[in-house]
Design a protein around this motif. Structure first.
Motif, PDB file in Angstrom:
ATOM      1  N   LEU A 310       0.814  -1.209   0.000  1.00 39.14           N
ATOM      2  CA  LEU A 310       0.000   0.000   0.000  1.00 39.14           C
ATOM      3  C   LEU A 310       0.852   1.265   0.000  1.00 39.14           C
ATOM      4  O   LEU A 310       0.421   2.313  -0.491  1.00 39.14           O
ATOM      5  N   TYR A 311       2.051   1.196   0.526  1.00 38.09           N
ATOM      6  CA  TYR A 311       2.933   2.366   0.519  1.00 38.09           C
ATOM      7  C   TYR A 311       3.468   2.648  -0.880  1.00 38.09           C
ATOM      8  O   TYR A 311       3.953   3.749  -1.140  1.00 38.09           O
ATOM      9  N   HIS A 312       3.426   1.673  -1.772  1.00 37.64           N
ATOM     10  CA  HIS A 312       3.895   1.903  -3.148  1.00 37.64           C
ATOM     11  C   HIS A 312       2.705   2.277  -4.023  1.00 37.64           C
ATOM     12  O   HIS A 312       1.658   1.621  -3.972  1.00 37.64           O
ATOM     13  N   PRO A 313       2.838   3.301  -4.863  1.00 42.26           N
ATOM     14  CA  PRO A 313       1.682   3.749  -5.667  1.00 42.26           C
ATOM     15  C   PRO A 313       1.239   2.728  -6.708  1.00 42.26           C
ATOM     16  O   PRO A 313       0.053   2.647  -7.038  1.00 42.26           O
ATOM     17  N   SER A 314       2.178   1.927  -7.236  1.00 45.60           N
ATOM     18  CA  SER A 314       1.803   0.971  -8.276  1.00 45.60           C
ATOM     19  C   SER A 314       2.779  -0.212  -8.267  1.00 45.60           C
ATOM     20  O   SER A 314       3.685  -0.300  -9.106  1.00 45.60           O
ATOM     21  N   PRO A 315       2.627  -1.136  -7.314  1.00 43.75           N
ATOM     22  CA  PRO A 315       3.568  -2.259  -7.223  1.00 43.75           C
ATOM     23  C   PRO A 315       3.326  -3.296  -8.314  1.00 43.75           C
ATOM     24  O   PRO A 315       2.418  -4.119  -8.224  1.00 43.75           O
ATOM     25  N   GLN A 316       4.134  -3.236  -9.352  1.00 39.84           N
ATOM     26  CA  GLN A 316       3.974  -4.157 -10.474  1.00 39.84           C
ATOM     27  C   GLN A 316       4.819  -5.417 -10.304  1.00 39.84           C
ATOM     28  O   GLN A 316       4.357  -6.512 -10.585  1.00 39.84           O
ATOM     29  N   ARG A 317       6.045  -5.243  -9.841  1.00 43.91           N
ATOM     30  CA  ARG A 317       6.975  -6.369  -9.718  1.00 43.91           C
ATOM     31  C   ARG A 317       7.348  -6.522  -8.251  1.00 43.91           C
ATOM     32  O   ARG A 317       7.893  -5.609  -7.627  1.00 43.91           O
ATOM     33  N   VAL A 318       7.059  -7.706  -7.694  1.00 47.58           N
ATOM     34  CA  VAL A 318       7.249  -7.963  -6.266  1.00 47.58           C
ATOM     35  C   VAL A 318       8.170  -9.164  -6.089  1.00 47.58           C
ATOM     36  O   VAL A 318       8.023 -10.184  -6.785  1.00 47.58           O
ATOM     37  N   LEU A 319       9.106  -9.042  -5.167  1.00 45.18           N
ATOM     38  CA  LEU A 319       9.990 -10.152  -4.795  1.00 45.18           C
ATOM     39  C   LEU A 319       9.666 -10.556  -3.363  1.00 45.18           C
ATOM     40  O   LEU A 319       9.706  -9.730  -2.450  1.00 45.18           O
ATOM     41  N   LEU A 320       9.340 -11.830  -3.165  1.00 44.50           N
ATOM     42  CA  LEU A 320       9.066 -12.378  -1.832  1.00 44.50           C
ATOM     43  C   LEU A 320      10.143 -13.391  -1.496  1.00 44.50           C
ATOM     44  O   LEU A 320      10.344 -14.367  -2.227  1.00 44.50           O
ATOM     45  N   ILE A 321      10.835 -13.180  -0.374  1.00 45.74           N
ATOM     46  CA  ILE A 321      11.895 -14.087   0.069  1.00 45.74           C
ATOM     47  C   ILE A 321      11.386 -14.851   1.282  1.00 45.74           C
ATOM     48  O   ILE A 321      11.281 -14.311   2.380  1.00 45.74           O
ATOM     49  N   GLY A 322      11.028 -16.120   1.074  1.00 43.03           N
ATOM     50  CA  GLY A 322      10.611 -17.001   2.153  1.00 43.03           C
ATOM     51  C   GLY A 322       9.165 -16.838   2.563  1.00 43.03           C
ATOM     52  O   GLY A 322       8.539 -15.803   2.357  1.00 43.03           O
ATOM     53  N   GLY A 323       8.625 -17.920   3.171  1.00 40.31           N
ATOM     54  CA  GLY A 323       7.324 -17.858   3.821  1.00 40.31           C
ATOM     55  C   GLY A 323       6.153 -17.535   2.942  1.00 40.31           C
ATOM     56  O   GLY A 323       5.218 -16.848   3.372  1.00 40.31           O
ATOM     57  N   GLY A 324       6.114 -18.028   1.710  1.00 42.04           N
ATOM     58  CA  GLY A 324       5.022 -17.685   0.815  1.00 42.04           C
ATOM     59  C   GLY A 324       3.831 -18.606   0.885  1.00 42.04           C
ATOM     60  O   GLY A 324       2.689 -18.184   0.716  1.00 42.04           O
ATOM     61  N   VAL A 325       4.077 -19.902   1.165  1.00 44.50           N
ATOM     62  CA  VAL A 325       2.997 -20.878   1.079  1.00 44.50           C
ATOM     63  C   VAL A 325       2.050 -20.801   2.268  1.00 44.50           C
ATOM     64  O   VAL A 325       1.013 -21.458   2.271  1.00 44.50           O
ATOM     65  N   GLY A 326       2.371 -20.020   3.279  1.00 46.02           N
ATOM     66  CA  GLY A 326       1.485 -19.891   4.433  1.00 46.02           C
ATOM     67  C   GLY A 326       0.360 -18.903   4.245  1.00 46.02           C
ATOM     68  O   GLY A 326      -0.437 -18.693   5.167  1.00 46.02           O
ATOM     69  N   GLY A 327       0.243 -18.279   3.087  1.00 47.59           N
ATOM     70  CA  GLY A 327      -0.842 -17.336   2.833  1.00 47.59           C
ATOM     71  C   GLY A 327      -0.389 -15.993   2.314  1.00 47.59           C
ATOM     72  O   GLY A 327      -1.194 -15.222   1.791  1.00 47.59           O
ATOM     73  N   VAL A 328       0.888 -15.666   2.443  1.00 47.62           N
ATOM     74  CA  VAL A 328       1.397 -14.370   1.998  1.00 47.62           C
ATOM     75  C   VAL A 328       1.252 -14.221   0.486  1.00 47.62           C
ATOM     76  O   VAL A 328       0.883 -13.150  -0.011  1.00 47.62           O
ATOM     77  N   LEU A 329       1.514 -15.288  -0.259  1.00 50.74           N
ATOM     78  CA  LEU A 329       1.364 -15.203  -1.713  1.00 50.74           C
ATOM     79  C   LEU A 329      -0.077 -14.887  -2.100  1.00 50.74           C
ATOM     80  O   LEU A 329      -0.323 -14.086  -3.017  1.00 50.74           O
ATOM     81  N   ASN A 330      -1.020 -15.511  -1.427  1.00 54.93           N
ATOM     82  CA  ASN A 330      -2.432 -15.224  -1.725  1.00 54.93           C
ATOM     83  C   ASN A 330      -2.743 -13.746  -1.563  1.00 54.93           C
ATOM     84  O   ASN A 330      -3.460 -13.144  -2.368  1.00 54.93           O
ATOM     85  N   GLU A 331      -2.187 -13.137  -0.502  1.00 53.16           N
ATOM     86  CA  GLU A 331      -2.466 -11.724  -0.233  1.00 53.16           C
ATOM     87  C   GLU A 331      -1.765 -10.818  -1.238  1.00 53.16           C
ATOM     88  O   GLU A 331      -2.325  -9.802  -1.675  1.00 53.16           O
TER      89      GLU A 331
END
Length: 787
Positions: A310-331
């Motif tokens: 939400l702090y970024h005006p237009s987040p097009q490309r996101v990098l997630l390091i770790g902990g994605g399968v617990g629900g963070v990817l869905n969000e």
């Protein structure tokens, strides 16, 4: 009455068979060590404290077996059958202790995922490790005694045992890391190591391989041979019939008694287990609860995901390091992103998540999964990202700490797009904030501030740190955040406009962060000085054991000059003892001190190479085996080289002093080499990965350590002491030094002092033992009457 005839000397063929037997012993030692430590990590969550305690127990029990039981080796007749019995015992004990390691949590009333204190870790690992370690220590002393029979160079025979054991460890470590762990279950690996020991036993029991004495030894030969044949038959049957696999399944069920275990699987990185209760799946990695599904910790997941986006005006490309399968990817995928790169080290985690339908986001076309180390990916990617979310556990280990250092933040800065945002979380409290928690967060806060001009914190039970190269990106008015939340039409369960207003209230933030901003200055968390790991250790230990606060506060002020005190004692005590001893006694204490400080140096050099490898190359579990193998190979080469020249030396003490000086010099040079390597790693040819120069450094350390042990045995044996007692005493001294290095270096020295000053500590101790060696040799000694 005629004196009994001396035992016959071993033939060359018998000696070669015995050397092979000790290759099997070394192979079994490293296999059992890795298997049992991996199982204990599942129970104790494997931070540096638990690993240090486990490793210290291993070394301590082996030292007691070598020193204590080794004294009996000289009182026993040098019969090979006694040694063969120890090989049989190894085959029987290893599976039993592996089973105990899996079920020890039930025996002491410990739940999976529970934070375990120092005392339970100590006595639990003691019970699991003691039988095998005592046995191995005794094997070393007994083996030296047997091989030295009838020879004029017993020190050379001790060196051969030392070299053979190290070579077996090299072979076992490489095979386990690159082959066994990928294709075999732990009990199958244990059976393989045990069968190799039984094969060695059979070779030693051949009539032409052992000079048996008539009479009672015939019955002993028959008994031991029968035991080996029965054990070998049982071992082959258990593997062929699948009994070993059944034991693996049953023991995992015992480990999770009281839980509905629906999946368990070992990977090269740990153990993954899934339990179910009332439709809820609980996902554990190495015994630590990572997340639950389909109802996860929604407050944590929504905050850690939506605030940085939400702090970024237009987040097009996101990098997630770790902990994605617990629900963070869905969000994340609820936002209008075009590309999400999810970095996860262990592919088994993705596999299990798919099998149990723990997250639907894994099949989204916008998602790309990278199965690698997060820091390694950040160091090599050429892509730019609008938002980078580091969703890892706090820096409880040196491995995790790599994602919270100043150097890591600098790498992240290089791959953020203009106005891009970095996000990560750390534990905090909205009620009471301890000094340990302040120091823990402050050292990382200082690290990120040195890289990013803009840093904001959203406090909570897990504070969210936001950092950007553009400070204006983090100064958005609350109304802007509300607008973006509503405009993106996010389907959230907890996050609402009133909740956002509450979390981002300036008054609330100022009040909760006041202790952090007013705290005492702390060292910045860095790669070569991972102070964040120490503060995390102090935080959790003080939380569960408040009485330890004084100790951790005191040790956090550690300075290099503190070590002048033990160095002074190391200098004065042996020299004062020397003035009071009689001249007829050999000069043994300086030799023991030299071996002990060398054991400390060898362990510390290895731990430094592990940390440097993790930092430079990323944590790839398989390749750490190369570093271990390099050290053990250097150890074998050093011992072999000394064995070759040892009997040609005219002044043994002078040669030992030169080795002491060489180890001191290596301690001075190692930090300089690492600094150059860190600065010029990118200039290495692409066909030379980071593990090559670090393996060479570790080989050099092992070579210097290996040079000293055979020579020390030669000097010590000048006292006409028994071979078993001498070998056992020096081996125990080496292990005692390694014990101190294992705990002191990983938990305190490297995190608090850093690598450079830790190397200076090594040099201080080695110079002190060198001075003792020279002084005691040169000083006149008290004469006995009539001498």
């Amino acid at each position: 009455m005629a004196l009994p005839a001396p035992p016959p000397a071993r033939t060359a063929q018998e000696r070669r068979l015995f050397i092979f037997a000790f290759l099997a012993v070394g192979f079994g030692e490293i296999i059992s060590q890795v298997l049992l430590i991996r199982e204990l990590i599942i129970n104790f969550q494997g931070n540096e404290l638990s690993l240090g305690v486990i490793l210290a127990n291993w070394l301590l029990m082996t030292a007691l077996g070598s020193w204590g039981l080794g004294r009996f080796a000289d009182r026993l007749p040098p019969r090979v059958p006694i040694f063969v019995i120890t090989l049989i015992l190894f085959y029987l004990i290893l599976p039993a202790q592996l089973l105990l390691a899996r079920t020890i949590n039930n025996l002491i009333g410990m739940e999976p995922g529970e934070i375990v204190g120092f005392v339970p870790i100590f006595y639990s690992s003691f019970l699991v490790l003691a039988p095998l370690c005592l046995l191995h220590g005794f094997q070393f002393a007994l083996g030296c005694r047997i091989l030295a029979v009838g020879t004029e160079t017993p020190a050379t025979q001790v060196g051969k045992i030392y070299i053979s054991e190290a070579t077996g460890c090299v072979a076992g470590g490489i095979l386990f890391t690159y082959l066994m762990v990928h294709h075999l279950q732990p009990f199958e690996i244990a059976a393989g190591a045990g069968l190799l020991n039984l094969i060695a036993a059979i070779l030693l029991l051949k009539p032409w391989a052992v000079a048996w004495r008539p009479g009672k030894d015939v019955a002993l030969e028959f008994l031991v041979s029968s035991m080996v044949i029965v054990a070998l038959a049982l071992g082959i049957y258990s593997v062929a019939s699948g009994t070993i696999d059944s034991l693996h399944e049953v023991s995992r069920g015992w480990q999770w008694t009281g839980y509905n275990l629906v999946h368990h699987q070992d990977s090269v990185y740990g153990n993954i287990a899934v339990t179910q209760s009332d439709g809820q799946s609980n996902f554990y990695v190495s015994g630590l609860l990572m997340f639950t599904a389909p109802d996860p910790d929604i407050a944590f997941i929504e905050e850690v995901t939506h605030f940085p986006l939400l702090y970024h005006p237009s987040p097009q490309r996101v990098l997630l390091i770790g902990g994605g399968v617990g629900g963070v990817l869905n969000e994340i995928l609820k936002h209008p992103v075009t590309k999400v790169v999810y970095v996860e080290l262990d592919p088994i985690i993705i596999q299990v998540a798919r099998e149990h339908s723990l997250t639907r986001a894994l099949d989204d076309p916008r998602l790309r999964i990278e199965l690698t180390d997060g820091r390694l990916f950040v160091s090599h990617t050429q892509e730019k990202y609008d938002v980078i979310i580091v969703n890892l556990s706090p820096p409880s280990t040196l491995q995790l700490n790599r994602a919270y250092t100043q150097e890591f933040f600098r790498k992240v800065h290089n791959i953020l797009s203009p106005g891009g945002i970095l996000s990560f979380g750390l534990p905090w409290s909205e009620t009471y904030v301890s000094q340990e928690m302040i120091s823990h967060n402050r050292c990382i806060y200082e690290a990120v501030k040195k890289v990013f001009p803009g840093v904001s914190i959203i406090p909570g039970e897990r504070s969210i740190f936001l950092a950007s190269a553009d400070p204006a990106a983090l100064t958005n008015a609350l109304e802007t955040i509300y607008y973006r939340f509503q405009d993106r039409d996010l389907a959230t369960r907890l996050l609402t406009v009133p909740y956002i207003q509450y979390k981002l209230s300036p008054e609330r933030i100022e009040r909760l962060l006041a202790p952090l901003r007013a705290g005492d200055p702390v060292e910045t968390n860095q790669d070569l000085r991972p102070i964040g790991t120490y503060h995390n250790l102090a935080l959790w230990n003080v939380m569960f054991y408040p009485g330890s606060r004084g100790f951790f506060n005191w040790i956090s002020r550690m300075q290099l000059w503190w070590f002048l005190i033990p160095v002074g004692l190391l200098l004065t005590v042996p020299i004062s003892i020397n003035w009071r001893r009689v001249s007829s006694r050999p000069m043994l204490l300086p030799v023991v001190l030299a071996i002990m400080t060398t054991g400390f140096a060898g362990m510390t050099f290895s731990l430094i190479s592990f940390l440097a490898f993790q930092t430079l190359h990323g944590y790839l579990y398989q390749k750490i085996g190369i570093l271990v193998a390099a050290f053990m190979l250097g150890l074998a080469f050093g011992g072999l080289s000394m064995n070759h020249i040892m009997n040609k030396l005219r002044r043994d003490i002078l040669a030992l002093g030169k080795i002491e000086l060489a180890i001191s010099g290596y301690a001075f040079l190692l930090p300089l080499i690492l600094i150059l390597l860190f600065a010029h790693l990118d200039k290495l040819p692409p066909f030379i990965p980071a593990e090559v120069p670090l393996s060479l450094l570790n080989w050099g350390a092992g070579f210097l350590v290996g040079l000293e042990f055979p020579l020390a045995n030669k000097i010590y044996l000048g006292s006409k002491s028994g071979v078993g007692r001498v070998a056992g005493t020096l081996y125990a001294s080496d292990l005692c030094g390694a014990i101190v290095g294992a705990v002191l270096t990983s938990v305190f020295l490297i995190p608090i002092l850093g690598i450079s000053k830790t190397c200076l500590v090594i040099a201080m101790f080695k110079i002190a033992s060198l001075v003792v060696l020279i002084t005691v040799t040169a000083c006149p000694r008290k004469q006995t009457k009539g001498a």
